[in-house]
Design a protein around this motif. Structure first.
Motif, PDB file in Angstrom:
ATOM      1  N   GLY A 169     -20.725  20.574 -19.233  1.00 56.85           N
ATOM      2  CA  GLY A 169     -21.049  19.571 -20.243  1.00 56.85           C
ATOM      3  C   GLY A 169     -21.000  20.122 -21.653  1.00 56.85           C
ATOM      4  N   VAL A 170     -21.501  21.345 -21.823  1.00 56.07           N
ATOM      5  CA  VAL A 170     -21.508  21.975 -23.148  1.00 56.07           C
ATOM      6  C   VAL A 170     -20.080  22.257 -23.623  1.00 56.07           C
ATOM      7  N   VAL A 171     -19.272  22.860 -22.749  1.00 55.90           N
ATOM      8  CA  VAL A 171     -17.880  23.163 -23.115  1.00 55.90           C
ATOM      9  C   VAL A 171     -17.122  21.876 -23.433  1.00 55.90           C
ATOM     10  N   THR A 225     -23.972  16.197 -17.209  1.00 55.42           N
ATOM     11  CA  THR A 225     -22.871  16.692 -18.041  1.00 55.42           C
ATOM     12  C   THR A 225     -22.447  15.674 -19.101  1.00 55.42           C
ATOM     13  N   THR A 226     -22.453  14.406 -18.721  1.00 58.99           N
ATOM     14  CA  THR A 226     -22.024  13.374 -19.674  1.00 58.99           C
ATOM     15  C   THR A 226     -23.002  13.256 -20.833  1.00 58.99           C
ATOM     16  N   ILE A 227     -24.288  13.319 -20.548  1.00 62.39           N
ATOM     17  CA  ILE A 227     -25.283  13.245 -21.623  1.00 62.39           C
ATOM     18  C   ILE A 227     -25.128  14.426 -22.576  1.00 62.39           C
ATOM     19  N   LEU A 228     -24.922  15.611 -22.024  1.00 62.27           N
ATOM     20  CA  LEU A 228     -24.739  16.790 -22.883  1.00 62.27           C
ATOM     21  C   LEU A 228     -23.502  16.637 -23.758  1.00 62.27           C
ATOM     22  N   PHE A 243     -26.492  24.731 -13.072  1.00 58.53           N
ATOM     23  CA  PHE A 243     -26.234  25.552 -14.258  1.00 58.53           C
ATOM     24  C   PHE A 243     -24.765  25.455 -14.667  1.00 58.53           C
ATOM     25  N   PHE A 244     -23.864  25.527 -13.694  1.00 59.12           N
ATOM     26  CA  PHE A 244     -22.435  25.448 -14.022  1.00 59.12           C
ATOM     27  C   PHE A 244     -22.054  24.052 -14.497  1.00 59.12           C
ATOM     28  N   PHE A 245     -22.728  23.032 -13.983  1.00 61.33           N
ATOM     29  CA  PHE A 245     -22.476  21.683 -14.493  1.00 61.33           C
ATOM     30  C   PHE A 245     -22.962  21.552 -15.943  1.00 61.33           C
ATOM     31  N   VAL A 246     -24.097  22.183 -16.252  1.00 60.19           N
ATOM     32  CA  VAL A 246     -24.576  22.193 -17.642  1.00 60.19           C
ATOM     33  C   VAL A 246     -23.549  22.892 -18.537  1.00 60.19           C
TER      34      VAL A 246
END
Length: 538
Positions: free
Chosen positions: A188-190, A357-360, A182-185
């Motif tokens: 990625g968003v930030v 994270t990179t894809i996001l 979740f924190f990695f997601v």
């Protein structure tokens, strides 16, 4: 750190002044980001980079970075390596195609050498040229050149990784826990939204400096250096490549990186990089992107530690993944960046979090890229003789930007034409070949006995057949499914489908899938030209 912090104003100012004078005196094309200049040369200059520009880039980048300018080594290395490849191509009198390949190979070899990442450097050479594509012919020679460059660099400077990260071996089970993912997601968003800010600020400041006509171009990097130095007085973390501060974050050493500094650092680094490079200074945007993404990763880790007492995933995991995802998004090189940062840190346990994270970040940044010379794909590149689809894609983007009503007003039925010839599934190959001689096209629509559209058949699937094959029915040959639209569909939707499927011809069918006509890229271009000409005359 000097006892009087105000002395930090002087080196970036003098570095910017000297760099600006040298660049605009000897090789104006060496200003700004070298990677973007190399991409521009690949697409628009037949791969030609002057040797003088490469030498000038080498000197001025050393001055800019060494004096505290906020820039990275990859831009200069890309232009220097690409320039040397271009020079060799001219020396051996290679054609334009091979000159472009030599430029890209030199670029990749330089990246693989300077960052001790031969695998990632080779992929970088192929991926960096496009927003959504690869230059596949570059990859084999780039692997060889990047490996040779890495071996020479390692022999001369040692084999240590660029960054030292905590050994994460055996921690996979912690990295894949739901809360950690979740924190990695979140990371990625930030990174995605900050990446958009990075690109916008960089190019808005670039345009601002270009609009200043009262100041000679050669003095503008000095202004950028002064502003960078002023920021460095209060936040020395923004000066230079900032790799030392990034290594502190990887080590978990936050003595000089308070939570306030970590939160501000991405935005301060964006401004300082824009002041340094967008003003005309010589440097790269890769290293600053790593620092921005890494500091965001450290901030997310501190948030996780605050919310989850006893959280024991090392900060290095977040910093390294932040580095990967941020540049993978803003540079449009997700695969190359994951490989390069893994090689730079020696950590290979982070592939799953880094992919996530990179894809996001890549998706959120969308068409925003720190390299404005990138084109969407090979079909739009002048290096490949921009095809009809490439021209159609460029026109479509232009019409979207100006919110043209043509895309909604014009319907498929208004631009379709009657198919000059159509083949039936039951036609024999021999008779079909005779028709191709009378009507020489690249592909032909195929229908069944009730005129229902079946797909397209290419002329090359017919003309090489001989002997008994001439009596085979077309139904037994490879009929390409093709793309079909309905008469009521808007022009914008038709163009979008053609670009998405990379076809320059679609069939127009009714509700029963019966063929009514076809629409070609040529007809669309002609119709839009007439429409716009008519509006100008009225």
């Amino acid at each position: 750190m000097p006892s009087n912090r105000w002395l930090l104003l002087i080196p970036p100012l003098l570095g910017g002044l000297l760099s600006g004078v040298l660049v605009y005196r000897f090789a104006p094309e060496a200003e700004g980001d070298g990677t973007d200049a190399a991409i521009d040369a690949f697409h628009y200059k037949e791969g030609n980079i002057r040797l003088r520009a490469s030498i000038t880039k080498l000197i001025t980048s050393a001055i800019t970075i060494g004096s505290g300018g906020s820039a990275g080594k990859e831009g200069p290395v890309a232009q220097i390596g690409g320039g040397f490849g271009s020079f060799l191509a001219r020396l051996f009198k290679l054609n334009a195609k091979d000159t472009r390949i030599a430029l890209a190979v030199g670029l990749g070899a330089g990246m693989g050498s300077i960052f001790k990442a031969p695998f990632g450097g080779a992929i970088f050479a192929s991926e960096i040229l496009y927003l959504m594509d690869f230059e596949t012919e570059v990859i084999p020679p780039a692997f060889i050149a990047s490996l040779v460059g890495y071996l020479i660099t390692g022999y001369l400077t040692g084999w240590r990784h660029i960054f030292f990260a905590t050994n994460l071996a055996g921690m996979s089970y912690k990295l894949y826990e739901p809360l950690t993912l979740f924190f990695f997601v979140l990371l990625g968003v930030v990174n995605g939204f900050v990446g958009v800010i990075y690109v916008k600020v960089f190019y808005q400041l670039r345009d601002f400096f270009k609009r200043i006509e009262t100041v000679p171009d050669m003095l503008k990097p000095a202004i950028g250096g002064l502003l960078t130095g002023l920021m460095g007085v209060f936040f020395p973390q923004v000066l230079g490549s900032s790799y030392g501060w990034l290594q502190m974050a990887i080590n978990g050493d936050f003595n000089y990186l308070s939570i306030t500094v970590l939160i501000l650092l991405p935005f301060l680094k964006i401004l300082s990089t824009a002041f340094t490079v967008a003003s005309g200074g010589s440097g790269g945007t890769f290293a600053p992107a790593l620092v921005i993404g890494g500091s965001i990763g450290a901030s997310i880790w501190l948030l996780a530690k605050e919310l989850l007492p006893g959280y024991d995933v090392p900060v290095a995991a977040y910093v390294v993944v932040g580095m990967m995802s941020f540049f993978g998004g803003v540079g449009k090189v997700p695969i190359a960046t994951i490989l390069m940062v893994s090689e730079m840190t020696g950590e290979y346990e982070l592939f799953t979090p880094s992919l996530l994270t990179t894809i996001l970040c890549y998706l959120i940044t969308g068409h925003y890229s720190i390299y404005e010379s990138q084109v969407r794909s090979r079909v739009e590149s002048p290096a490949h003789g921009a095809s009809k689809i490439g021209s159609l894609s460029i026109l479509y983007e232009h019409l979207l930007e100006e919110n043209s009503s043509i895309l909604k007003e014009v319907k498929a039925s208004q631009i379709m034409i009657k198919a000059p010839v159509k083949l039936r599934c039951t036609d024999k190959v021999g008779s079909a070949i005779n028709l191709t001689r009378k009507y020489p096209y690249r592909m032909y629509p195929v229908v069944d006995g009730e005129n229902r559209f079946q797909g397209f058949i290419k002329v090359e699937d017919l003309i090489f057949l001989r002997g008994k094959a001439l009596n085979i029915e077309l139904a037994y040959l490879p009929i390409h499914r093709g793309v079909a639209v309905h008469p009521s569909e808007e022009l914008g939707e038709v163009m979008r489908k053609m670009i998405e499927h990379e076809v320059d011809k679609v069939a127009v069918v009714d509700s029963e899938n019966k063929l009514l006509g076809i629409i070609t890229a040529k007809e669309i271009l002609r119709h839009i030209a007439f429409k716009r000409q008519g509006r100008r005359e009225t």
